[in-house]
Structure formats: structure tokens, C-alpha cells
Design an enzyme around this catalytic site. Structure first.
Site, PDB file in Angstrom:
ATOM      1  N   GLN A  83       0.873  -1.176   0.000  1.00  0.00           N
ATOM      2  CA  GLN A  83       0.000   0.000   0.000  1.00  0.00           C
ATOM      3  C   GLN A  83       0.906   1.220   0.000  1.00  0.00           C
ATOM      4  O   GLN A  83       1.307   1.721   1.048  1.00  0.00           O
ATOM      5  CB  GLN A  83      -0.914  -0.046   1.219  1.00  0.00           C
ATOM      6  CG  GLN A  83      -1.703  -1.358   1.325  1.00  0.00           C
ATOM      7  CD  GLN A  83      -2.810  -1.492   0.300  1.00  0.00           C
ATOM      8  OE1 GLN A  83      -3.690  -0.636   0.204  1.00  0.00           O
ATOM      9  NE2 GLN A  83      -2.758  -2.550  -0.505  1.00  0.00           N
ATOM     10  N   GLY A 112     -11.393   2.876   4.540  1.00  0.00           N
ATOM     11  CA  GLY A 112     -10.554   1.998   3.732  1.00  0.00           C
ATOM     12  C   GLY A 112      -9.608   2.744   2.805  1.00  0.00           C
ATOM     13  O   GLY A 112      -9.712   3.968   2.624  1.00  0.00           O
ATOM     14  N   HIS A 113      -8.748   1.982   2.164  1.00  0.00           N
ATOM     15  CA  HIS A 113      -7.688   2.569   1.329  1.00  0.00           C
ATOM     16  C   HIS A 113      -8.228   3.250   0.085  1.00  0.00           C
ATOM     17  O   HIS A 113      -9.048   2.708  -0.635  1.00  0.00           O
ATOM     18  CB  HIS A 113      -6.631   1.545   0.947  1.00  0.00           C
ATOM     19  CG  HIS A 113      -7.136   0.267   0.376  1.00  0.00           C
ATOM     20  ND1 HIS A 113      -6.297  -0.723  -0.039  1.00  0.00           N
ATOM     21  CD2 HIS A 113      -8.388  -0.197   0.166  1.00  0.00           C
ATOM     22  CE1 HIS A 113      -7.002  -1.731  -0.474  1.00  0.00           C
ATOM     23  NE2 HIS A 113      -8.267  -1.441  -0.366  1.00  0.00           N
ATOM     24  N   GLY A 114      -7.731   4.454  -0.126  1.00  0.00           N
ATOM     25  CA  GLY A 114      -8.083   5.171  -1.342  1.00  0.00           C
ATOM     26  C   GLY A 114      -9.446   5.834  -1.309  1.00  0.00           C
ATOM     27  O   GLY A 114      -9.869   6.426  -2.305  1.00  0.00           O
TER      28      GLY A 114
END
Lengths: 339, 339, 339
Positions: free
Chosen positions: B198, B239-241
Site C-alpha cells: 500500500q 478503507g484505502h483510497g
């Protein structure tokens, strides 16, 4: 620990059936127990495992003891006896009564006799730690916090300023008590959310246990109150100004919003959501993952949600759910026609 | 604080009705307020408590002021005035501008003027802390992290490497910003899940508040973005992004998956779930514990779930829920027959 | 990193189409990628963005490569190739193999070669840290904990006493492993909940990743077991004595109660709730926010809940939901009449 079955029965003040001389090295469940371990029969449904268990002995109810081939202790409530026995075999390190030299303790903090402070803990100005209490490594105890006697605060816990804990309180690692409640008001002039200072505190009673990662916010217009004997599992969230009545147990990941009053002796399941500004009566049970969106005035067992099903079937059903109101009207229409 | 009602009215630039000389020691709710405390009437439904309150004075709307027996401050928006008044009585310790000697600060970190670093905090290489910002005890600020000015990072917060925070950001205890997003891909050759690094970051705007235990993951193919003025309650997961638009407020324990775009001025309730890779428009309101499983393109108020009911009734109803699709077809069959 | 497209193709052992001399500075998604970045086409639905991307090159499947105007690497599984490429561009700081002088390490702890211990970490008596493992700043590693080789424990993690971690385990910040399970039994004689000591441990396999703020409780009558290759997202809760089978992935904020057995290769969505004492088969998929209230014996995809709708419509429908049982009986009545 070096103890035989007879000694355990004596400590519990319960009847022994069979050979009490067997040495007991620990406890385990019926299936995994070894030949030196004590096990438990909690419900008749597991009785088949009693026939094949390798356990040295078992604690069970009198009505389940018939035909038991191993030594047994007869208990009216085996789960309660379990609680008494398990403590004998606990390997949890006992607080050593030392102040670790790496701890940072403000000169205006007050430590009572036999207090343990772990490595790298921080105790701020005006904090008071009661006798026989232990503060774990990495904890931060804020200004003017009061911790009662015989408490056990595990590692990396944060207690914000002015929080109060009663006696014999256990707090597990990573819990945060006294962070600001979530209070904002929209200001149309600036188009922003204005923070409302959360100036009240959190008051926690005696004999409370608080799980890992649980968060309890400080109040905005009144203190957040956790009653005596309350048990909170991990990752529970308690909003600002909320009250939890004595001896209520709340399972993991349950989220309770602010200014809500929960009664005593409630059993609240895991991953439940409870909205703000409602009241829940004493002895209410809420099943896992329910949403409580209104007050509950009578004791009983409550639920929400739908049952689990295969996703392909579920998709068809939720399509109908979205038209339930229309379906009801169609049924009414049919009823009118064929009356 | 030593202040009387008249001075409070003047600070708020609001009209005073009645005796302004009364000394105000604090604020409280209508029911609990003592004779030296200021209280608030937020909605007409609580007006009955105004008759019996012991409060010294009240802040209320002009239309609710009729018959008020105690001194009053007239406000067009009492909750907003509350926000302004509460700050006067806040006992939260003010950062002292000191670097605690037990803090571990890398020589390649940059601290601006009037920065406070708490006991046992860790500031790693290349991190920059802006002027007037405070890093609480036990915090870990990773390599190359940038913290803006006048931020307040409470105890035991972890900021992973390369994270950026704007100005006036408040982060509550135990929050974790910049941990790896949850990204794996199944490799059939080995039968295992391969980790996807990530490599992006988290960028947080100005005037953001982040609750205790909240986690915001770093991005995999783009940065995770938290807009200006966003307020996140405790134990929220981002969460990611994912992107959260400006001035959106998200209540406790809400879980938002990756690569989702949430608009501005949204109000997202507690314990909501929002899936990945969807978009939510501006000014969308989601009620507590809903699941958002598809994009929402128009502003409005949205819900999912079922109402709470007694468990015995609930069990009967969910049996039918599982056959809703068939029930609809049976109704259609009836309609065909009696057309 | 200084690498060109040809070298990337060689490292991945994949076919290059077009000019391999372009220098690649990083990776990004199709929309945001700059002229020196490599991007990915994961599904044909995004192919329109390939026409307008500014990316230097793309990794895609052969069947999607037709008409691609930029240099490309052909991959049978672009997401897997992404995993391999992303690691090349990761800026995550590499553990330096140093024991920070501020760390508090008990003389009876055992550190293997090339262990990194961060600032203000605490390693207690009898703990063993395997070779090449890194313990982050502010972590607390309890007595007798065993950490395998090449593990990465990020900042402010708490590992309670006697916990075991396998090799190559990653634990993210704020996670708590080994806190007491939630075990109490009501004692009618005192009207209180008696604590049941949680005397077992948590055993974590190899190649496990554990998210930020996740909590895994120690067992009461058997160890809590996390299988090899399991991936847990942030703020997951695993109850006491629960088993998670190898290579299962569990998304954020999912709560799993105690004594439950989850199979291998399951995919459990975010904010799911799973009750205690049930079994879930291998290869079961659970969609986000479902409640699993009974065992699942066959692989497949399962769901619960209702679809999202506008709150005003939802309110009408949940009124009918509460009477579904009656509605079914009304339809039966109609069917009887017009048979």
C-alpha cells in the site's frame, strides 16, 4: 499449582463423587482435556462427549451425573464453579508493586501504597492511583484522573483528564476513556461544523471490566456514567452522556450513541447499535447485530435484522422487501374483492 | 472562570432578558443544572423541564422564551450558542509548549515554534510538526509525516510514515492513520493471498476531527483523502483510497471500505457500513446501522434494516422474509385468478 | 528506484509489448497516472479509461490488449502482477536492526539476531523475538510471548502474556492480542457477574496479517487459533477460543464471538457479525454487514439484511415487515377462499 480434586471440591464447598486423589494440572473443554485436566459439562447436549473425554474429572450438575465414569464434582451451576476454578490456574502475571524507573510520573500525582506502574507509563499532574492498583506499560493517565483501589489497567490504555474509576476496575489494552464526545453544530454563516466542547467527564463504578479497544466518551452536558458491575467487551463504543445501569453486560463491537439510558441487568449482544436519547428498561436482552431505534420500556428479548440466506435468494427477497408496503396493499385489495 | 450572565451575552453578541448579574459557574442540562449553572432549551419538547429547572439562566429561542421565569439569553440557534459557551468552561489541559525530556525525537525531525511533545512520544526521521501543535504522550509520529499548525494529537495515536495532516486537526487517543489498506490477491499457484503493498498515503485537510480508535488506511493506487472540516467519531474505519468530502460528519463505528467517494456535507449515522468502489452524492444522510451497497446519486435520507421487535415475533417474521419472493408470486397468482 | 518497463517485465517474467525503455517512477490508477507511472487494467469495464490515460505503460490481460496505445505488459492476472510490482515502489521504512536505547527490555527476554526494537517499546520477562523481526515504537510485548522470525509489529501494539506468533506475521498499530475473553457467569447469591479467568492463549500461524485496532481475545477453555495465511483487516474482533482457518480473509469491523470455528479460504465481508459456538465451512463467502446466526455447512455466498432505500419508503416497509407473519396468513386465507 499443585492441587488434587478433593482440595478443589473443598475450596468450592461442593460434593465430590469418586476418587479425589487425582492431581489436577489445569482445566480444558470436554473434547481437548488431557488425563490430568479437569473439565466441565455445562449442558446436557454435550453429555455424549463425557463418555469419550480423556479428562481426569468433571464438574457437572447432579441431574447430569448419572453414569459418569470419571470422578466428578457436583455443582448446582457448573459455569459459576468454572469461574471459581479457572482463577486457580491463571498464569496472568501478578502486579509486582514496583514503579518502573522509565515511567514518567508528575510530581503532583499521588500514588497510594502498593501501586504498580509499568514501563513507559505516563501519570500526569493531579492524578491519584488508589492502593494495590496497577497501571500497565505505555498507559497515559491524564490530569486529575482518579483511579480507585485494586484496579488493573492493562497496557497502552488512555485515560483523559478528570476521569474517575471506582475500585476493582479492569481496563484492557488500548481502551480510551474520556475522549471528547461527538458534538458539533452546523453554523450556516460559515458553512462549517462548530465543535461543542465536551466539558463533563466519565464516572465508572466499582467492579467494572472494560474490553480492549473500547471507547467511552466524556459528556457534554452531564457525565457519562458506567454503573457498578458493568462488563463491556472489546471495541464497544459509549457515546457522551450515556448511562449504563449496574451489572449490565455489553458484547463486542456494540455502538451506543449519546444521552441514552440503559437499565440494569441488561444483556446486550455483539455488534448492536443503539441510537441516542432513548431509554432501555432493566433486564432487557438485545440479540446480536440488532438496531435499537426507540426506547424499550419493558423487559424482554428484542431483535432486528433478517435471517441469513444464500445471496442469490436474498437478492430476490430484498427486492420484495423494498415493495412490502405495496404488497400489503395488493393483499388488501384482494381481500376487498373476495370478501 | 469568573463570569456573569451579562458578560456571556456580550461575548455571544446576543440579547439578555432579565438579571445579568448572576455569576455563572458552568453549564448543564435542564434537569441537572444547579443554581449557578447556565442551561439550554434546544427544542420545545423539553419546555416542561424549564418550569422546574434549578438553573441560574437559560439560552433559548425567542419563540420559546414566553413565560420563562429565569434570566435568559435569546439565541436564534441555541445549539450553536452552546458550542460558543461550552468552550468557556472547558477544563481540558492546555498544551504547555514544552518538549518532554522523555520524548524520543529524531535529529532529522523538524519542530516549529511553540510545539508541545508529550512524555514518551516518538517523533521519527523527517517528520515536521507545525507551530502551536501538540503531540500527546505515547504518540508515534512516523517518518516524513507532516502535521500542520495548531493541531492537537492526543495520547497514544499512531501516524504511519508519509502521512499529512492539515491545520487545526484534532486526533483522539488510540487512532491509527496510515496503516496498510487491506489489499491481497489470490495466487492460485501457491494457494495463498499475496500482499499488495500500500504505497500511497493519507492526506487530511484542515479543521478535521478524528475520534478515538478510528483507523484510516493508506492508499494502494491513490491517496486516501479526508476533506476540510470532516468530523469522524470514534472507531470509524476508512478503507484505502477512499475520499470523504468536506464537512461531512460520520458517527461512531461506521465502516467504509476502499476506493469509495463520499460527498460533502453528508451526515452518516453510527455503525453504518459502506461498500467499496461506490459514490455517494453531497448532502446524503444515512441512518444508523444501514448498509450502503450501491452508489447514491441524489441527496436525501437513506436507510436499511428492519425495525426492532420482540425476538419471538421477529423469528416468525424472518421466516416469511426468507420466502418473500414466493409470497409475491402467490399474491400475483391470486390477482390473476380474481381479475 | 530507477527501473524501466523492460526490467519490470523481466522481473515479473511476463511479455512486454511496445517500448520497454521508458523509465517508470511509480504506479497509479488509470485516471490519475502521470507520464512516468505504470498503471493497470483490472477489468474490461475500465477499458475506456485506457484510451485517455496519461500513464507511461499498463499491465493488462492479453484479451484486453487490443488497440492499446501505450507500452504494455501482458499478465494472466493483472491484480497479482500489481502485487509484485507495488512492492518495488514501497516507501515503507525498513527496520534498521537496532535496539533503540529508550526501549525497556527485561533481562530475561531473548532477542535473536537482527531484531529491531523501536523507541519506548517494552519487552517483558521471558519474551522471545525471532530473527529479523521488528517491534515498533510504543509496543508492549508481555511475559513469555513468542514472536517468530521476520515479523513486523507496528507501533503501539499490545501482546498480552504467553501469546505466540508464527513467522512473517504483520501486526498493525493499536492491535491488541490476548486480552481476556468476555466470560462471566451470573451469581444469583450476590446478584453480580463473576469473572471467569481466561487462562488459555492465542496462537497465530505463519504469514498472518492483523489490521490496526484489531482485537483477538485469549481463550477460556482452549486457545484462540488463527491459521496460516489468515488476513484480518482493521478493527476486527475475534472472541475467545474461536478458530479461523488457513487463508481466510476477514474485512474491517467484523465481529466474531467466541468458540466459533471458521473454515479455510473463506471471504468474510466488512462489518459482519458472527455469533458464538457455530461452525462455518471452507470457502464460504459472507457479504458485508450480514449476521451469521447459525452454522453454515456448505460453501457458497451468504447474506442478510435489507437493501438500502429512501428513509420514508423504508419506514413504510418496515411497518409491514413487523407483520409479515400475519401477511402470509392473509394470503393463505385468500388462497383457501378462491381455490
Amino acid at each position: 499449582l499443585d492441587i488434587n480434586l478433593k482440595e478443589i471440591a473443598q475450596r468450592l464447598n461442593l460434593e465430590l463423587v469418586g476418587d479425589g486423589s487425582v492431581e489436577i494440572s489445569g482445566i480444558a473443554n470436554l473434547i481437548d482435556a488431557s488425563a490430568t485436566e479437569l473439565t466441565f459439562l455445562f449442558s446436557v447436549g454435550y453429555k455424549k462427549h463425557l463418555e469419550t473425554t480423556s479428562a481426569a474429572a468433571v464438574i457437572l450438575r447432579r441431574e447430569d451425573a448419572d453414569g459418569c465414569a470419571i470422578p466428578a464434582i457436583i455443582s448446582p451451576q457448573p459455569r459459576l464453579s468454572w469461574g471459581h476454578v479457572a482463577a486457580l490456574f491463571d498464569r496472568e502475571p501478578v502486579p509486582d508493586g514496583n514503579i518502573h524507573p522509565s515511567a514518567v510520573i508528575h510530581q503532583a500525582a499521588k500514588l497510594s501504597e502498593n501501586v504498580t506502574i509499568g514501563a513507559n507509563a505516563v501519570i500526569e499532574s493531579g492524578a491519584e492511583i488508589g492502593p494495590d492498583s496497577a497501571i500497565g506499560p505505555g498507559c497515559v493517565v491524564g490530569q486529575q484522573v482518579i483511579v480507585g483501589k485494586n484496579c488493573r489497567i492493562n497496557a497502552n490504555v488512555t485515560l483523559y483528564h478528570h476521569i474517575q474509576l471506582g475500585d476493582r476496575v479492569i481496563v484492557h489494552a488500548g481502551a480510551v476513556i474520556g475522549a471528547d464526545g461527538f458534538g458539533f453544530e452546523f453554523d450556516g454563516a460559515t458553512g462549517t461544523l462548530v465543535k461543542i466542547s465536551q466539558i463533563y467527564s466519565v464516572i465508572i463504578g466499582n467492579d467494572v471490566e472494560i474490553g480492549a479497544g473500547t471507547t467511552i466518551d466524556r459528556g457534554a452536558l452531564n457525565d457519562t456514567l458506567i454503573g457498578d458491575g458493568v462488563k463491556l467487551d472489546n471495541q464497544v463504543q459509549i457515546g457522551h452522556g450515556t448511562q449504563v445501569g449496574a451489572n449490565t453486560a455489553i458484547s463486542g463491537c456494540t455502538a451506543i450513541a449519546g444521552s441514552t439510558k440503559i437499565g440494569s441487568y441488561c444483556l446486550i449482544g455483539g455488534a448492536v447499535g443503539i441510537i441516542d436519547n432513548i431509554e432501555i428498561a432493566d433486564q432487557v436482552e438485545i440479540t446480536a447485530k440488532s438496531l435499537v431505534s426507540q426506547s424499550i420500556t419493558e423487559k424482554g428479548r428484542y431483535s432486528s435484522g433478517t435471517g441469513l440466506m444464500q445471496s442469490k435468494d436474498w437478492k430476490r427477497n430484498i427486492v420484495v422487501f423494498k415493495k412490502l408496503d405495496k404488497l400489503l396493499r395488493r393483499v388488501r385489495g384482494l381481500e376487498a374483492k373476495i370478501r
